[in-house]
Scaffold this motif. Structure first.
Motif, PDB file in Angstrom:
ATOM      1  N   ARG A 257       0.859  -1.186   0.000  1.00  0.00           N
ATOM      2  CA  ARG A 257       0.000   0.000   0.000  1.00  0.00           C
ATOM      3  C   ARG A 257       0.896   1.237   0.000  1.00  0.00           C
ATOM      4  O   ARG A 257       1.755   1.395   0.870  1.00  0.00           O
ATOM      5  N   ILE A 258       0.668   2.106  -0.971  1.00  0.00           N
ATOM      6  CA  ILE A 258       1.503   3.286  -1.132  1.00  0.00           C
ATOM      7  C   ILE A 258       0.926   4.441  -0.323  1.00  0.00           C
ATOM      8  O   ILE A 258      -0.239   4.820  -0.478  1.00  0.00           O
ATOM      9  N   VAL A 259       1.743   5.000   0.559  1.00  0.00           N
ATOM     10  CA  VAL A 259       1.359   6.150   1.393  1.00  0.00           C
ATOM     11  C   VAL A 259       1.836   7.417   0.700  1.00  0.00           C
ATOM     12  O   VAL A 259       3.029   7.578   0.416  1.00  0.00           O
ATOM     13  N   THR A 260       0.917   8.317   0.453  1.00  0.00           N
ATOM     14  CA  THR A 260       1.260   9.566  -0.229  1.00  0.00           C
ATOM     15  C   THR A 260       1.384  10.756   0.709  1.00  0.00           C
ATOM     16  O   THR A 260       1.858  11.810   0.302  1.00  0.00           O
ATOM     17  N   GLY A 261       0.969  10.606   1.964  1.00  0.00           N
ATOM     18  CA  GLY A 261       1.062  11.718   2.903  1.00  0.00           C
ATOM     19  C   GLY A 261       0.616  11.309   4.295  1.00  0.00           C
ATOM     20  O   GLY A 261       0.088  10.205   4.503  1.00  0.00           O
ATOM     21  N   TYR A 262       0.864  12.197   5.251  1.00  0.00           N
ATOM     22  CA  TYR A 262       0.498  11.935   6.641  1.00  0.00           C
ATOM     23  C   TYR A 262       0.093  13.240   7.304  1.00  0.00           C
ATOM     24  O   TYR A 262       0.764  14.272   7.151  1.00  0.00           O
ATOM     25  N   SER A 263      -1.026  13.219   8.051  1.00  0.00           N
ATOM     26  CA  SER A 263      -1.492  14.370   8.808  1.00  0.00           C
ATOM     27  C   SER A 263      -1.263  14.100  10.295  1.00  0.00           C
ATOM     28  O   SER A 263      -1.913  13.230  10.884  1.00  0.00           O
ATOM     29  N   ALA A 264      -0.320  14.839  10.890  1.00  0.00           N
ATOM     30  CA  ALA A 264      -0.022  14.647  12.308  1.00  0.00           C
ATOM     31  C   ALA A 264      -1.177  15.102  13.190  1.00  0.00           C
ATOM     32  O   ALA A 264      -1.379  14.575  14.290  1.00  0.00           O
ATOM     33  N   ARG A 265      -1.937  16.075  12.729  1.00  0.00           N
ATOM     34  CA  ARG A 265      -3.037  16.599  13.539  1.00  0.00           C
ATOM     35  C   ARG A 265      -4.150  15.569  13.700  1.00  0.00           C
ATOM     36  O   ARG A 265      -4.674  15.371  14.791  1.00  0.00           O
ATOM     37  N   THR A 266      -4.520  14.909  12.615  1.00  0.00           N
ATOM     38  CA  THR A 266      -5.604  13.917  12.670  1.00  0.00           C
ATOM     39  C   THR A 266      -5.088  12.485  12.800  1.00  0.00           C
ATOM     40  O   THR A 266      -5.871  11.563  12.939  1.00  0.00           O
ATOM     41  N   VAL A 279      -6.891   8.375  -0.270  1.00  0.00           N
ATOM     42  CA  VAL A 279      -7.959   8.374   0.723  1.00  0.00           C
ATOM     43  C   VAL A 279      -7.330   8.357   2.113  1.00  0.00           C
ATOM     44  O   VAL A 279      -6.287   7.736   2.328  1.00  0.00           O
ATOM     45  N   PRO A 280      -7.932   9.056   3.094  1.00  0.00           N
ATOM     46  CA  PRO A 280      -7.380   9.059   4.456  1.00  0.00           C
ATOM     47  C   PRO A 280      -7.685   7.751   5.175  1.00  0.00           C
ATOM     48  O   PRO A 280      -8.742   7.153   4.987  1.00  0.00           O
ATOM     49  N   LEU A 281      -6.745   7.319   6.006  1.00  0.00           N
ATOM     50  CA  LEU A 281      -6.905   6.105   6.796  1.00  0.00           C
ATOM     51  C   LEU A 281      -6.258   6.332   8.152  1.00  0.00           C
ATOM     52  O   LEU A 281      -5.073   6.677   8.236  1.00  0.00           O
ATOM     53  N   SER A 282      -7.039   6.153   9.220  1.00  0.00           N
ATOM     54  CA  SER A 282      -6.542   6.405  10.573  1.00  0.00           C
ATOM     55  C   SER A 282      -5.477   5.380  10.957  1.00  0.00           C
ATOM     56  O   SER A 282      -5.599   4.187  10.678  1.00  0.00           O
ATOM     57  N   LEU A 283      -4.421   5.862  11.628  1.00  0.00           N
ATOM     58  CA  LEU A 283      -3.384   4.966  12.126  1.00  0.00           C
ATOM     59  C   LEU A 283      -3.924   4.007  13.179  1.00  0.00           C
ATOM     60  O   LEU A 283      -3.378   2.914  13.373  1.00  0.00           O
ATOM     61  N   ASP A 284      -4.987   4.403  13.870  1.00  0.00           N
ATOM     62  CA  ASP A 284      -5.524   3.577  14.947  1.00  0.00           C
ATOM     63  C   ASP A 284      -6.109   2.262  14.453  1.00  0.00           C
ATOM     64  O   ASP A 284      -6.284   1.334  15.240  1.00  0.00           O
ATOM     65  N   VAL A 285      -6.449   2.154  13.179  1.00  0.00           N
ATOM     66  CA  VAL A 285      -7.063   0.931  12.663  1.00  0.00           C
ATOM     67  C   VAL A 285      -6.046   0.028  11.981  1.00  0.00           C
ATOM     68  O   VAL A 285      -6.391  -1.067  11.537  1.00  0.00           O
ATOM     69  N   LEU A 286      -4.794   0.458  11.900  1.00  0.00           N
ATOM     70  CA  LEU A 286      -3.762  -0.330  11.225  1.00  0.00           C
ATOM     71  C   LEU A 286      -3.039  -1.200  12.239  1.00  0.00           C
ATOM     72  O   LEU A 286      -2.299  -0.708  13.090  1.00  0.00           O
ATOM     73  N   GLY A 287      -3.255  -2.519  12.147  1.00  0.00           N
ATOM     74  CA  GLY A 287      -2.618  -3.455  13.061  1.00  0.00           C
ATOM     75  C   GLY A 287      -1.185  -3.757  12.663  1.00  0.00           C
ATOM     76  O   GLY A 287      -0.700  -3.322  11.605  1.00  0.00           O
TER      77      GLY A 287
END
Length: 468
Positions: A257-266, A279-287
């Motif tokens: 899965r290619i990550v194109t960016g990261y938002s530290a605030r969210t 598409v945004p994906l929360s770090l909390d759901v990534l095991g």
């Protein structure tokens, strides 16, 4: 099992495979198994001298849970009987002897204990390492030093900076092995200020997978060792990445899965879809397992977001760190045996290796973190309670919690009883001054500095100007 972690699924699948193989050898179908078969299986796994791969009680307790889970699921679907002895925690007292078998064919347990559960499964080997002991284990086992404090001739520490940064992180943060092994580079607070920098631990990486993640603290000294490992010029991480890129290993990985960016605030990653959109994906759901497939595109090719990489450049799996600890313990035991001035037979050498007092497990570093912060919190809390009545102390604890409550937050426990009963029970009856005497001078100075900082930050402790 849909909501279980991948690690639990694998462990339960292994337990079922061993159980079904055991039944197959004796010509028994899985839906024909009885309590006697389970008892025979328990005997074979734990005590049968003909079995060269016997396990400890804690391992069989996991087997028992896996079998109980499977048969509880299969019972209503295939009309089978669960042969695994399972009883409620509290059993009403009865005049019948404990050996009398009930109507279900299962002998009732005394004191509400499952009769199939091994007696040793409740025991926990809780041990601590003071900093001097931890550094000796780390330097000898992972950095190529000897018991004389000098580098051993011929030492080639290919992953030395990675392993040192990893164990320093376990000792300094108190995180579980899976939690610290699953962090991504975007989650580390590089550039922050202070001695203890705040970082976020994703919910999917925490034991039990709670609904929300939590904050934890990284000592600046630990973050510095991690930064050295990740240094683009001298760190081994960049070296293994470049080697993997040249070999094309990342390009052949399935499910990348290619990550194109990261938002530290969210705390959201932006993931590239098949259509090319993000598409945004929360770090909390990534095991932990899903994080192994997160990559970003760089001018040199794909690059993993996972911090900890194997020698081939691929993200290091959690189970591989157990091998790192085992290998370090083996090196230290071998050196310990080599210190003998006499010629040892193989039996004598193995006996001497077993007597080596320098060793460590991953969870011991978490226990050591708990002990240090127990001392700190006790020093902050206890001196300011003198003169309060029992009712006032109760009111204070209701409002602000106590040492165990604060420590449970630091360790990520859902209840303070877990911290008290399983981590620091042997120390609860000892005086804080005695515990402080166990620490070396560096740790004592650090503790005293932290206490002064914590007390000053509260704004409620007054002192004369001269005392300031």
């Amino acid at each position: 099992m849909a909501g279980a972690s991948v690690k639990t699924m694998r462990r339960y699948a292994y337990s079922l495979a061993v159980w079904l193989t055991f039944l197959h050898i004796f010509g028994r179908r899985w839906d024909e198994a009885t309590l006697a078969d389970v008892e025979a299986y328990k005997d074979w796994r734990l005590t049968d001298v003909r079995n060269d791969e016997r396990v400890k009680g804690t391992s069989f307790d996991t087997d028992r849970a896996a079998l109980n889970c499977f048969y509880a699921w299969a019972g209503p679907r295939y009309r089978t009987i669960n042969p695994v002895a399972a009883v409620p925690r509290q059993v009403p007292s009865t005049a019948e002897p404990s050996a009398v078998v009930g109507g279900s064919g299962i002998p009732p347990a005394r004191n509400g204990r499952d009769p199939l559960r091994p007696a040793a499964s409740r025991r926990r080997q809780v041990k601590w390492l003071l900093r001097s002991g931890f550094e000796q284990w780390r330097n000898i086992g992972l950095r190529g030093y000897g018991f004389d404090g000098l580098r051993r001739p011929g030492w080639r520490g290919y992953n030395e900076d990675r392993d040192v940064a990893f164990v320093d992180g376990l000792y300094g943060t108190g995180l579980r092995l899976q939690e610290w092994a699953s962090i991504l580079d975007v989650e580390l607070p590089f550039g922050g200020r202070g001695r203890y920098l705040k970082a976020w631990l994703a919910a999917a990486c925490i034991k039990g997978a709670p609904d929300e993640g939590r904050y934890y603290r990284i000592p600046r000294r630990v973050l510095s060792t991690v930064a050295s490992y990740m240094d683009v010029v001298e760190g081994s991480r960049t070296e293994v990445i470049r080697r993997a890129q040249r070999a094309g290993r990342y390009d052949r990985l399935p499910g990348v899965r290619i990550v194109t960016g990261y938002s530290a605030r969210t705390r959201e990653l932006h993931i590239q879809t098949a259509s090319g959109a993000s598409v945004p994906l929360s770090l909390d759901v990534l095991g932990p397992d899903e994080r192994l497939r997160l990559f970003r595109m760089t001018p040199d090719g794909l690059e993993p977001l996972a911090v900890w990489l194997s020698h081939d450049g691929l993200p290091k799996k959690v189970g591989g760190w157990e091998d790192t600890f085992r290998d370090a313990n083996e090196r230290i035991a071998d050196l310990w045996a080599d210190l003998s001035a006499e010629e040892l037979t193989p039996e004598e050498r193995e006996r001497r290796r077993a007597q080596c007092s320098v060793w460590a497990r991953a969870h011991m570093l978490r226990h050591s973190f708990a002990l240090r912060w127990y001392l700190l919190l006790s020093m902050v809390w206890q001196p300011h309670l003198d003169g309060f009545t029992d009712e006032q102390l109760k009111d204070l604890r209701n409002q602000f919690g106590d040492v165990w409550y604060a420590l449970s937050i630091l360790l990520g426990h859902s209840h303070p009883d877990t911290t008290r009963d399983h981590y620091l029970a042997p120390f609860t009856g000892l005086h804080v001054d005695y515990l402080m005497a166990l620490l070396d001078e560096d740790e004592q100075r650090a503790m005293e500095s932290l206490v002064r900082t914590a007390v000053a930050a509260t704004g409620v402790v007054l002192a004369a100007e001269g005392a300031r």
